[in-house]
Design an enzyme around this catalytic site. Structure first.
Site, PDB file in Angstrom:
ATOM      1  N   GLY A  31     -29.841  15.457  -5.290  1.00  0.00           N
ATOM      2  CA  GLY A  31     -30.171  16.874  -5.156  1.00  0.00           C
ATOM      3  C   GLY A  31     -30.231  17.562  -6.507  1.00  0.00           C
ATOM      4  N   LEU A  33     -32.522  19.528  -7.497  1.00  0.00           N
ATOM      5  CA  LEU A  33     -33.857  19.025  -7.842  1.00  0.00           C
ATOM      6  C   LEU A  33     -34.512  19.777  -8.985  1.00  0.00           C
ATOM      7  CD1 LEU A  33     -35.445  18.369  -4.339  1.00  0.00           C
ATOM      8  CD2 LEU A  33     -33.990  16.897  -5.741  1.00  0.00           C
ATOM      9  N   HIS A  37     -37.393  14.939 -10.228  1.00  0.00           N
ATOM     10  CA  HIS A  37     -37.229  14.453  -8.856  1.00  0.00           C
ATOM     11  C   HIS A  37     -38.537  14.595  -8.072  1.00  0.00           C
ATOM     12  CE1 HIS A  37     -32.983  15.811  -9.780  1.00  0.00           C
ATOM     13  NE2 HIS A  37     -32.796  14.553  -9.436  1.00  0.00           N
ATOM     14  N   GLN A  61     -19.764   7.591  -8.115  1.00  0.00           N
ATOM     15  CA  GLN A  61     -20.340   7.423  -9.463  1.00  0.00           C
ATOM     16  C   GLN A  61     -19.888   8.515 -10.430  1.00  0.00           C
ATOM     17  OE1 GLN A  61     -24.487   7.667  -7.751  1.00  0.00           O
ATOM     18  NE2 GLN A  61     -24.920   8.618  -9.699  1.00  0.00           N
ATOM     19  N   GLY A 147     -36.205   7.025 -11.669  1.00  0.00           N
ATOM     20  CA  GLY A 147     -36.728   7.615 -12.894  1.00  0.00           C
ATOM     21  C   GLY A 147     -36.353   6.801 -14.124  1.00  0.00           C
ATOM     22  N   LYS A 149     -35.790   8.125 -16.896  1.00  0.00           N
ATOM     23  CA  LYS A 149     -34.795   8.916 -17.630  1.00  0.00           C
ATOM     24  C   LYS A 149     -33.438   8.189 -17.630  1.00  0.00           C
ATOM     25  CE  LYS A 149     -32.158  12.604 -18.712  1.00  0.00           C
ATOM     26  NZ  LYS A 149     -31.005  12.382 -17.898  1.00  0.00           N
ATOM     27  N   LEU A 184     -36.078  16.344 -18.414  1.00  0.00           N
ATOM     28  CA  LEU A 184     -35.499  17.148 -17.330  1.00  0.00           C
ATOM     29  C   LEU A 184     -34.277  16.426 -16.773  1.00  0.00           C
ATOM     30  CD1 LEU A 184     -38.507  18.518 -15.241  1.00  0.00           C
ATOM     31  CD2 LEU A 184     -37.555  19.325 -17.398  1.00  0.00           C
ATOM     32  N   SER A 185     -33.237  17.199 -16.512  1.00  0.00           N
ATOM     33  CA  SER A 185     -32.002  16.650 -15.959  1.00  0.00           C
ATOM     34  C   SER A 185     -31.269  17.776 -15.244  1.00  0.00           C
ATOM     35  CB  SER A 185     -31.120  16.112 -17.103  1.00  0.00           C
ATOM     36  OG  SER A 185     -29.774  15.986 -16.665  1.00  0.00           O
TER      37      SER A 185
HETATM   38  O1  PAF Z   1     -30.123   8.773 -10.117  1.00  0.00           O
HETATM   39  C1  PAF Z   1     -29.465   9.314  -9.192  1.00  0.00           C
HETATM   40  O2  PAF Z   1     -29.688  10.461  -8.809  1.00  0.00           O
HETATM   41  C2  PAF Z   1     -28.334   8.537  -8.532  1.00  0.00           C
HETATM   42  O3  PAF Z   1     -27.676   7.741  -9.454  1.00  0.00           O
HETATM   43  C3  PAF Z   1     -28.784   7.719  -7.305  1.00  0.00           C
HETATM   44  C4  PAF Z   1     -29.801   6.659  -7.699  1.00  0.00           C
HETATM   45  C5  PAF Z   1     -29.391   8.648  -6.261  1.00  0.00           C
HETATM   46  C6  PAF Z   1     -27.590   6.981  -6.670  1.00  0.00           C
HETATM   47  O4  PAF Z   1     -26.613   7.866  -6.222  1.00  0.00           O
END
Ligand code: PAF
Length: 281
Positions: A31, A33, A37, A61, A147, A149, A184-185
């Site tokens: 999300g 976005l 994305h 993560q 991506g 990125k 973009l991030s």
């Molecule tokens: O790149 C991301 O947004 C996340 O690492 C992913 C691939 C959705 C896994 O949670």
């Protein structure tokens, strides 16, 4: 575009599409976005009959000192953007649906998942890989787009899919950049005005270092020059490395297609970026 949250609803929809012979592409996201994305969704849209976007802020993560709690979340906004970009279905499970009580399995990684980001973010790729395997097996997507990125993530996911015999084809989506080169991030939102002015130096330095390598500068010298610039421009340099583009193995010189990858700290924000570096230019 419908939103589903359970595996049963997801499978019911996807099985019906597959029964009609439709090819399915997945755009996995957390999300918050931005244009990067949406580029994943458009790439997926151009390659498959049906596009599933997923939205899951994956707790596994994030390290204990990272931004899980304050990670930007606005599902209604994200859903509207996914719909406008051409997604057919949004899969937005809650944490309990991804990791039910008693969940005890984590994917363990080596190879491209060692070093670079993993040095600063222990457990990050294991968390990504565990979520990605579940998203790929739950959807059974023909393709999934990631991506460039997050280049190390892309290489780790390719390795994972190959090693675990998952049938999904992994497709790379080029990095989308602001006019001044900043990739973009979602985390760019954390930059204040002064930091935002400094941020494009990351991409500029990657480009200049890649150009020096292509012009024949010895790798050690080009990397030293790039590291000096990044150390001056940012609050901390985590790494600037030349790696094999396919495996992320270290490279001493530009004898095959490489990737320059860098991470820096700017105020409270960590920025990562990377560029291709080919012999041909
Ligand atoms: O790149 C991301 O947004 C996340 O690492 C992913 C691939 C959705 C896994 O949670």
């Amino acid at each position: 575009m419908r939103t589903v949250r359970t595996v049963a609803d997801l499978r019911r929809t996807l099985d019906a599409w597959r029964a009609e012979g439709d090819a399915i592409a997945l755009a996995p996201t957390m999300g918050a976005l931005h244009g990067g994305h949406l580029a994943l969704v458009s790439l997926a849209r151009g390659r498959a009959d049906r596009v599933v976007a997923s939205l899951f802020v994956n707790p596994r993560q994030f390290g204990p000192s990272e931004d899980f709690a304050r990670y930007p979340r606005d599902e209604a906004r994200d859903a509207a953007l996914f719909r406008d970009a051409g997604a057919d279905l949004l899969y937005a499970p809650d944490a309990e649906a991804m990791y039910p009580d008693g969940f005890a399995t984590t994917v363990s990684l080596a190879g491209p998942a060692l070093g670079l980001e993993a040095d600063r973010r222990p457990g990050f790729f294991e968390g990504v890989a565990t979520a990605v395997v579940k998203l790929l097996t739950r959807t059974g997507a023909d393709e999934a787009v990631f991506g460039e990125k997050d280049y190390q993530q892309l290489v780790v996911v390719r390795r994972l899919v190959s090693d675990l015999d998952l049938k999904t084809r992994i497709v790379a989506c080029p990095t989308v950049r602001e006019a001044d080169g900043l990739a973009l991030s979602s985390r760019n939102a954390y930059l204040d005005a002064a930091e935002r002015v400094r941020a494009p130096a990351l991409h500029a330095t990657l480009r200049a270092t890649a150009a020096a390598l292509r012009d024949g500068a010895p790798a050690g010298e080009a990397l030293r020059g790039g590291r000096n610039v990044l150390e001056d421009a940012f609050d901390r340099l985590d790494y600037l490395e030349l790696r094999d583009a396919a495996t992320l193995a270290p490279m001493d010189g530009l004898d095959r297609t490489g990737r320059l990858l860098a991470a820096v700290r700017l105020g409270a924000t960590r920025l990562i970026d990377n560029v291709a570096v080919d012999l041909e230019g």
